[in-house]
Scaffold this active site. Structure first.
Site, mmCIF file in Angstrom:
data_model
loop_
_atom_site.group_PDB
_atom_site.id
_atom_site.type_symbol
_atom_site.label_atom_id
_atom_site.label_comp_id
_atom_site.label_asym_id
_atom_site.label_seq_id
_atom_site.Cartn_x
_atom_site.Cartn_y
_atom_site.Cartn_z
ATOM 1 N N HIS A 75 0.945 -1.130 -0.214
ATOM 2 C CA HIS A 75 0.074 0.419 0.414
ATOM 3 C C HIS A 75 0.494 1.060 -0.027
ATOM 4 O O HIS A 75 0.495 2.263 0.515
ATOM 5 C CB HIS A 75 -0.974 0.168 1.428
ATOM 6 C CG HIS A 75 -1.739 -1.470 1.135
ATOM 7 N ND1 HIS A 75 -2.914 -1.985 2.487
ATOM 8 C CD2 HIS A 75 -1.944 -1.927 0.531
ATOM 9 C CE1 HIS A 75 -3.241 -2.417 2.281
ATOM 10 N NE2 HIS A 75 -3.176 -2.334 1.099
ATOM 11 N N PRO A 76 1.703 1.318 -0.972
ATOM 12 C CA PRO A 76 2.237 2.824 -0.797
ATOM 13 C C PRO A 76 1.798 3.830 -1.829
ATOM 14 O O PRO A 76 0.763 4.193 -2.084
ATOM 15 C CB PRO A 76 3.810 2.208 -1.549
ATOM 16 C CG PRO A 76 3.282 1.296 -2.688
ATOM 17 C CD PRO A 76 2.512 0.672 -1.768
#
Length: 520
Positions: free
Chosen positions: A453-454
């Site tokens: 989830h960057p």
């Protein structure tokens, strides 16, 4: 080739934009995707998402060595096909907490203002207590058709230790719930399925696959006018160029095009065009570490690939292969001083190790602990070859370690609860049986991995570190926007697929309302 809008990246955001902008038959839209079509059969099989990792459908990124994580380089899969990461993810549709969006403190982006865009995208089937979800949108969201027996035990265990059982994951997700998934009739339902496939029937939408963008084109006045892709091919935009290449790809394209920190650009051999030091900074990601125990009962997903399960999936869209692996979630606080949940516990009825690339070594269960609000911040920079260097600076804030340790202790408490204890055996890799806070801290540093989830590398905001304004226009560059998870100022207390879709839904309205758009 000339169009009104050129969109770079056919991931979650790009698919939404291609659909919403091409609704007007007078508008010509081009969508460029570096990868190929999403035809591989395994993409449709929910439990098979890790089969896409380290293949042609994956960018196969790795971070630089992480000083606070035993010097490890961490693998970062990102989708490289139509649908982007929505074609290779675990299908979890979790919007986050009201406080996430209110905390951005940006005009137009409060929870109440973005909620209609979540709902516009959603087509909830099954339970919808209180009408939390939308029902008329293109993204099918459902309950799992064949949840594992141990998942029900996990949810009962959550209640036994005092967590609230939630009917739906709404504006406050504190408590436990089965995971809502982006599936239709037991099969993955990506943004390519939901938005792009119907839109591709329109003659005013052109989708180019195998078209890796190299940089943004500009006129003499500094306005973005198109994109160079492939081996010197060009496509022009009379209205706007929209980067939807993701948290890694969008800042990379900006920097390749001379937009960023001048010193960093020159060090990478790029002549600066426009100074915008925030490009690539503010990188944040959900880090996860897990407690994995063997299961004495042979009921877990370790048997998912049997011929019987394959037949059930193909004939009825049911069985273990319809599992998204992360079948249930619980959102908790690491301590009483936290204003909202800062940890997520993800239950997987399988020993999930090595990103699922290594087959399960027998029956087992995983409770993954996810750090929802990390204080550590990293950066994406250009390498000398035009590639990217990804440095999330994981665990550079000591409080991140302490919170993960608190989460691991909560996971161990759940395994000891009456309903789950009969299924909980001995430690399995990567969990080593750590007990004390010191041992658990070492485990966090040695075994934690990304939850994929960057966000944040093209931060939306009003201050000098912002890359885009609240209308998602690149500051000081007319005709150029960024629309994807990279614009999120901070991580949400959930998963990033849903907010990425919401951002793109709202961006489509902003773009339409702006006419020719323009920079600030």
């Amino acid at each position: 080739m000339q169009y009104d809008y050129v969109i770079v990246g056919a991931g979650s955001a790009g698919c939404v934009l291609a659909d919403r902008l091409s609704v007007d038959p007078s508008v010509r839209v081009a969508l460029l995707e570096a990868g190929g079509p999403d035809r591989k059969a395994e993409i449709r099989v929910p439990a098979a998402f890790s089969k896409m990792f380290k293949t042609e459908y994956d960018w196969n990124f790795s971070t630089v060595k992480q000083a606070e994580m035993s010097g490890r380089e961490l693998y970062w899969p990102r989708g490289r096909t139509l649908g982007g990461s929505s074609s290779i993810n675990a299908q979890m549709w979790v919007r986050g907490h009201r406080a996430d969006y209110d905390g951005w403190e940006l005009p137009g982006w409060s929870y109440d203002e973005v909620l209609p865009y979540f709902r516009r995208s959603e087509h909830r089937t099954g339970s919808n207590h209180g009408g939390v979800y939308g029902t008329g949108g293109p993204i099918h969201i459902s309950e799992l058709r064949s949840p594992n027996v141990t998942t029900a035990a996990f949810l009962r265990a959550c209640e036994e230790i005092g967590l609230t059982r939630l009917d739906e994951l709404g504006e406050s997700d504190e408590g436990c719930s089965p995971t809502p998934v982006t599936q239709r009739r037991g099969r993955r339902w990506s943004c390519a399925d939901a938005y792009l496939r119907p839109a591709m029937r329109r003659p005013n939408l052109t989708v180019l696959t195998g078209a890796e963008a190299r940089g943004v084109l500009f006129d003499d006045d500094g306005r973005a006018t198109g994109v160079e892709y492939g081996d010197g091919l060009r496509v022009t935009a009379t209205r706007e160029v929209i980067l939807s290449a993701g948290t890694i790809g969008s800042p990379q394209l900006l920097m390749r095009s001379g937009i960023g920190d001048p010193g960093e650009l020159r060090a990478a051999g790029v002549e600066p065009r426009h100074e915008l030091p925030g490009v690539g900074s503010n990188l944040s990601d959900h880090l996860a570490c897990g407690v994995v125990l063997s299961c004495p009962s042979p009921v877990t997903l370790a048997a998912a690939e049997s011929l019987g399960n394959l037949a059930r999936f193909l004939l009825a869209g049911r069985g273990m292969l319809t599992s998204n692996v992360g079948e249930a979630v619980a959102f908790v606080r690491s301590g009483p001083a936290e204003p909202a949940p800062d940890l997520e516990l993800v239950f997987a009825p399988v020993p999930f190790a090595d990103h699922g690339l290594t087959p399960p070594a027998g029956h087992g269960l995983t409770i993954g602990v996810v750090l929802l609000r990390p204080e550590s911040r990293g950066r994406v920079t250009l390498g000398e070859d035009g590639g990217v260097l990804i440095d999330p600076c994981y665990l550079s804030a000591e409080t991140d370690v302490l919170r993960l340790v608190a989460g691991l202790k909560k996971a161990k408490e759940l395994f000891a609860a009456p309903s789950l204890k009969p299924y909980a055996g001995t430690p399995m890799e990567p969990y080593d049986g750590s007990e004390t806070d010191e041992e658990l801290a070492r485990l966090v540093r040695a075994k934690s991995e990304t939850l994929y989830h960057p966000v944040g590398t093209c931060k939306m905001g009003l201050g000098p570190d912002a890359v885009v304004d609240p209308s998602l226009r690149v500051r000081g560059v007319p005709g150029l926007r960024v629309v994807d998870a990279s614009v999120m100022p901070a991580l949400n207390r959930g998963h990033t697929h849903a907010p990425t879709v919401m951002i793109a839904e709202r961006a489509a309205d902003l773009i339409k309302a702006s006419g020719e758009g323009g920079g600030v």
